[in-house]
Design a protein around this motif. Structure first.
Motif, PDB file in Angstrom:
ATOM      1  N   ARG A 140    -103.060  46.270 -60.692  1.00 25.65           N
ATOM      2  CA  ARG A 140    -103.572  45.709 -61.944  1.00 25.65           C
ATOM      3  C   ARG A 140    -103.616  44.184 -61.914  1.00 25.65           C
ATOM      4  NH1 ARG A 140    -103.901  49.411 -66.025  1.00 25.65           N
ATOM      5  NH2 ARG A 140    -103.012  51.455 -65.578  1.00 25.65           N
ATOM      6  N   ARG A 141    -102.945  43.604 -60.945  1.00 22.98           N
ATOM      7  CA  ARG A 141    -102.997  42.144 -60.860  1.00 22.98           C
ATOM      8  C   ARG A 141    -104.377  41.668 -60.445  1.00 22.98           C
ATOM      9  NH1 ARG A 141     -98.174  41.215 -56.853  1.00 22.98           N
ATOM     10  NH2 ARG A 141     -99.339  42.910 -55.902  1.00 22.98           N
ATOM     11  N   VAL A 142    -105.057  42.485 -59.616  1.00 22.54           N
ATOM     12  CA  VAL A 142    -106.404  42.121 -59.178  1.00 22.54           C
ATOM     13  C   VAL A 142    -107.410  42.438 -60.277  1.00 22.54           C
ATOM     14  CG1 VAL A 142    -108.170  42.520 -57.428  1.00 22.54           C
ATOM     15  CG2 VAL A 142    -105.735  42.534 -56.798  1.00 22.54           C
ATOM     16  N   GLY A 143    -107.276  43.615 -60.886  1.00 17.56           N
ATOM     17  CA  GLY A 143    -108.194  43.998 -61.940  1.00 17.56           C
ATOM     18  C   GLY A 143    -108.029  45.464 -62.263  1.00 17.56           C
ATOM     19  N   CYS A 167    -103.463  52.412 -45.114  1.00 17.13           N
ATOM     20  CA  CYS A 167    -104.429  51.803 -44.198  1.00 17.13           C
ATOM     21  C   CYS A 167    -104.958  50.480 -44.738  1.00 17.13           C
ATOM     22  CB  CYS A 167    -105.591  52.758 -43.940  1.00 17.13           C
ATOM     23  SG  CYS A 167    -106.581  53.086 -45.385  1.00 17.13           S
ATOM     24  N   GLY A 168    -104.633  50.129 -45.979  1.00 21.06           N
ATOM     25  CA  GLY A 168    -105.048  48.848 -46.516  1.00 21.06           C
ATOM     26  C   GLY A 168    -106.445  48.835 -47.103  1.00 21.06           C
ATOM     27  N   ALA A 169    -107.071  50.009 -47.243  1.00 16.78           N
ATOM     28  CA  ALA A 169    -108.415  50.068 -47.815  1.00 16.78           C
ATOM     29  C   ALA A 169    -108.353  49.767 -49.310  1.00 16.78           C
ATOM     30  CB  ALA A 169    -109.027  51.437 -47.581  1.00 16.78           C
ATOM     31  N   GLU A 170    -109.436  49.199 -49.828  1.00 13.15           N
ATOM     32  CA  GLU A 170    -109.489  48.884 -51.242  1.00 13.15           C
ATOM     33  C   GLU A 170    -110.760  49.450 -51.845  1.00 13.15           C
ATOM     34  OE1 GLU A 170    -108.747  44.810 -52.223  1.00 13.15           O
ATOM     35  OE2 GLU A 170    -107.685  44.475 -50.348  1.00 13.15           O
ATOM     36  N   CYS A 171    -110.694  49.795 -53.128  1.00 12.93           N
ATOM     37  CA  CYS A 171    -111.881  50.266 -53.822  1.00 12.93           C
ATOM     38  C   CYS A 171    -111.685  50.061 -55.312  1.00 12.93           C
ATOM     39  CB  CYS A 171    -112.174  51.730 -53.515  1.00 12.93           C
ATOM     40  SG  CYS A 171    -110.958  52.867 -54.191  1.00 12.93           S
ATOM     41  N   ILE A 172    -112.807  49.992 -56.024  1.00  9.32           N
ATOM     42  CA  ILE A 172    -112.777  49.807 -57.475  1.00  9.32           C
ATOM     43  C   ILE A 172    -113.433  51.031 -58.105  1.00  9.32           C
ATOM     44  CG2 ILE A 172    -113.529  48.369 -59.386  1.00  9.32           C
ATOM     45  CD1 ILE A 172    -113.537  45.991 -57.504  1.00  9.32           C
ATOM     46  N   LEU A 173    -112.715  51.675 -59.017  1.00  5.19           N
ATOM     47  CA  LEU A 173    -113.203  52.895 -59.651  1.00  5.19           C
ATOM     48  C   LEU A 173    -113.210  52.713 -61.163  1.00  5.19           C
ATOM     49  CD1 LEU A 173    -111.334  55.619 -57.566  1.00  5.19           C
ATOM     50  CD2 LEU A 173    -113.711  54.898 -57.362  1.00  5.19           C
ATOM     51  N   PRO A 174    -114.041  53.509 -61.835  1.00  5.78           N
ATOM     52  CA  PRO A 174    -114.031  53.478 -63.305  1.00  5.78           C
ATOM     53  C   PRO A 174    -112.676  53.931 -63.828  1.00  5.78           C
ATOM     54  CG  PRO A 174    -115.986  54.601 -62.465  1.00  5.78           C
ATOM     55  CD  PRO A 174    -115.081  54.381 -61.304  1.00  5.78           C
ATOM     56  N   PRO A 175    -112.345  53.534 -65.062  1.00  8.85           N
ATOM     57  CA  PRO A 175    -111.051  53.916 -65.636  1.00  8.85           C
ATOM     58  C   PRO A 175    -110.885  55.426 -65.688  1.00  8.85           C
ATOM     59  CG  PRO A 175    -112.112  52.226 -66.967  1.00  8.85           C
ATOM     60  CD  PRO A 175    -113.118  52.663 -65.934  1.00  8.85           C
ATOM     61  N   GLY A 176    -109.698  55.890 -65.360  1.00 15.56           N
ATOM     62  CA  GLY A 176    -109.396  57.310 -65.423  1.00 15.56           C
ATOM     63  C   GLY A 176    -109.615  58.034 -64.113  1.00 15.56           C
ATOM     64  N   GLN A 177    -110.203  57.355 -63.119  1.00 10.54           N
ATOM     65  CA  GLN A 177    -110.453  58.010 -61.841  1.00 10.54           C
ATOM     66  C   GLN A 177    -109.481  57.498 -60.788  1.00 10.54           C
ATOM     67  OE1 GLN A 177    -114.425  58.192 -60.423  1.00 10.54           O
ATOM     68  NE2 GLN A 177    -115.305  58.828 -62.365  1.00 10.54           N
ATOM     69  N   VAL A 178    -109.167  58.387 -59.870  1.00 11.53           N
ATOM     70  CA  VAL A 178    -108.241  58.051 -58.799  1.00 11.53           C
ATOM     71  C   VAL A 178    -108.914  58.373 -57.466  1.00 11.53           C
ATOM     72  CG1 VAL A 178    -105.991  58.568 -57.787  1.00 11.53           C
ATOM     73  CG2 VAL A 178    -106.261  58.550 -60.265  1.00 11.53           C
TER      74      VAL A 178
END
Ligand SMILES: [Zn+2]
Length: 67
Positions: free
Chosen positions: A35-38, A47-58
């Motif tokens: 949550r610090r990023v957004g 593995c250090g992968a990152e992704c941005i998802l809509p709220p409520g999704q995992v």
């Protein structure tokens, strides 16, 4: 110096064993929301992968192979 060759061979063997064991561990990805990023920003602790998802999704899959 056959002793050095023996040590080198053992070192390579151990390295391969560790790499194989690590690859199996990365199959179980540990996604954690940062949550610090957004909001909705997830980072895989395995593995250090990152992704941005809509709220409520995992995220369900590892992005290690995709990258
Ligand atoms: Zn992952």
């Amino acid at each position: 110096m056959p002793v050095l060759l023996l040590i080198l061979a053992i070192g390579v063997f151990v390295w391969l064993w560790l790499a194989r064991r690590g690859s199996t561990l990365t199959r179980l990805c540990r996604w954690r929301e940062d949550r610090r990023v957004g909001p909705g920003h997830f980072r895989c602790a395995a593995c250090g992968a990152e992704c941005i998802l809509p709220p409520g999704q995992v995220p369900r899959h590892c992005l290690r192979d995709a990258g």
